[in-house]
Design a protein around this motif. Structure first.
Motif, short mmCIF file in Angstrom:
data_model
loop_
_atom_site.label_atom_id
_atom_site.label_comp_id
_atom_site.label_asym_id
_atom_site.label_seq_id
_atom_site.Cartn_x
_atom_site.Cartn_y
_atom_site.Cartn_z
N LEU A 1 34.87 4.46 81.46
CA LEU A 1 36.22 4.01 81.13
C LEU A 1 36.17 2.79 80.21
O LEU A 1 36.95 2.71 79.24
N ALA A 2 35.28 1.86 80.49
CA ALA A 2 35.13 0.72 79.58
C ALA A 2 34.72 1.19 78.19
O ALA A 2 35.22 0.69 77.17
N LEU B 1 29.58 -3.19 79.00
CA LEU B 1 29.23 -3.03 80.41
C LEU B 1 29.57 -4.27 81.22
O LEU B 1 29.56 -4.23 82.45
N GLY B 2 29.84 -5.38 80.54
CA GLY B 2 30.25 -6.59 81.26
C GLY B 2 29.07 -7.49 81.55
O GLY B 2 29.17 -8.45 82.26
N PRO C 1 38.87 -8.13 89.46
CA PRO C 1 37.81 -9.09 89.14
C PRO C 1 38.22 -10.12 88.10
O PRO C 1 37.77 -11.27 88.16
N TYR C 2 39.06 -9.75 87.15
CA TYR C 2 39.43 -10.65 86.07
C TYR C 2 40.53 -11.62 86.48
O TYR C 2 40.61 -12.74 85.98
N GLY C 3 41.43 -11.18 87.38
CA GLY C 3 42.46 -12.06 87.91
C GLY C 3 43.76 -12.10 87.15
O GLY C 3 44.60 -12.97 87.41
N ALA D 1 33.26 -2.92 81.84
CA ALA D 1 33.14 -2.21 83.11
C ALA D 1 33.36 -3.16 84.28
O ALA D 1 33.87 -2.76 85.34
N ALA D 2 32.99 -4.43 84.10
CA ALA D 2 33.08 -5.40 85.19
C ALA D 2 34.49 -5.91 85.41
O ALA D 2 34.83 -6.34 86.53
N ASN D 3 35.36 -5.92 84.38
CA ASN D 3 36.69 -6.52 84.58
C ASN D 3 37.80 -5.49 84.81
O ASN D 3 38.96 -5.86 84.92
#
Length: 256
Positions: A17-18, A255-256, A81-83, A65-67
């Protein structure tokens, strides 16, 4: 190195998705912080429906991917995760489609100049070339009702979509469904190319050559057979693998 096979884990789905967000940005198909690409996650431990969405306010070229944010079918945040939360109103179309079409792992919505242009003419996409023949007699249409904030419109969008995976939102843009993120991206890129080629061809003032229905239908079925082989039989997808390799060079931070 990714081999282009379908994702088998949540981490791979987040990666895909990222990648989709970054590829849409690289292709110039994004619209600032607007529009979305969503992906269906496996149901939660209590059967709750869960989806991945971009953080509110980030450009597509900032998504990783991480956020990515996890939301439920209403757009309510489960994990962020990002807020920054999400644009819940913008998820209304996606949630309705996901809940009605369980075959859709990914729902992708764009506002491109070419896509909006073709969505704004009665004829829609014409079978002028190999790209557009893929979509012959396979595009649904939904009439414009204003900015999609009216929850009642969701049922009409789903009804107009039916069992098709490509929709022109009249005077608005495009909506695409994929059995995987990879399929949704390939459909989106080919539809964008179709729209760009159509705008270019018709702007020349010459006589367009429209493919015969039989040839366009044959070509569409050839595309479908190739896509089915990858989606149903889980064969490697070299095109998706190539797109991921493109990101390794152009946007390695996805990928972050």
């Amino acid at each position: 190195m990714p081999d282009g096979t379908a994702p088998h884990s949540v981490s791979e789905l987040r990666r895909d998705l990222a990648a989709a967000y970054r590829l849409i940005a690289l292709e110039g198909m994004d619209d600032g912080i607007y529009t979305h690409i969503s992906a269906r996650l496996p149901d939660g431990p209590d059967g709750e429906k869960r989806f991945l969405l971009n953080p509110y306010g980030l450009r597509f070229d900032e998504v990783t991917a991480a956020n990515l944010v996890t939301v439920d079918e209403t757009g309510a945040v489960i994990d962020d995760p990002y807020g920054a939360g999400v644009n819940a109103a913008g998820f209304t179309i996606h949630s309705a489609v996901h809940m009605a079409r369980h075959d859709a792992v990914c729902v992708l919505h764009t506002h491109t100049v070419a896509g909006v242009a073709v969505s704004s003419v009665k004829e829609g996409v014409l079978p002028l070339n190999q790209w557009s023949a893929q979509f012959f007699d396979r595009i649904a249409f939904h009439d414009y009702e204003g900015i999609a904030l009216n929850l009642d419109e969701r049922a009409r969008i789903v009804a107009d979509l039916g069992d098709r995976s490509v929709m022109l939102l009249r005077n608005h843009g495009t909506l695409l469904l994929g059995r995987s993120v990879a399929e949704a991206i390939k459909l989106a890129i080919n539809l964008e190319r179709s729209c760009k080629a159509q705008v270019a061809a018709l702007s020349m003032g010459l006589t367009p050559v429209v493919l015969p229905d039989a040839v366009a239908e044959h070509t569409a079925r050839q595309y479908e057979a190739a896509y089915d082989a990858m989606e149903n039989d889980n064969n490697p997808d070299p095109e998706w693998a190539a797109l991921l390799r493109r990101l390794e060079t152009a946007a390695p931070d996805y990928l972050g």
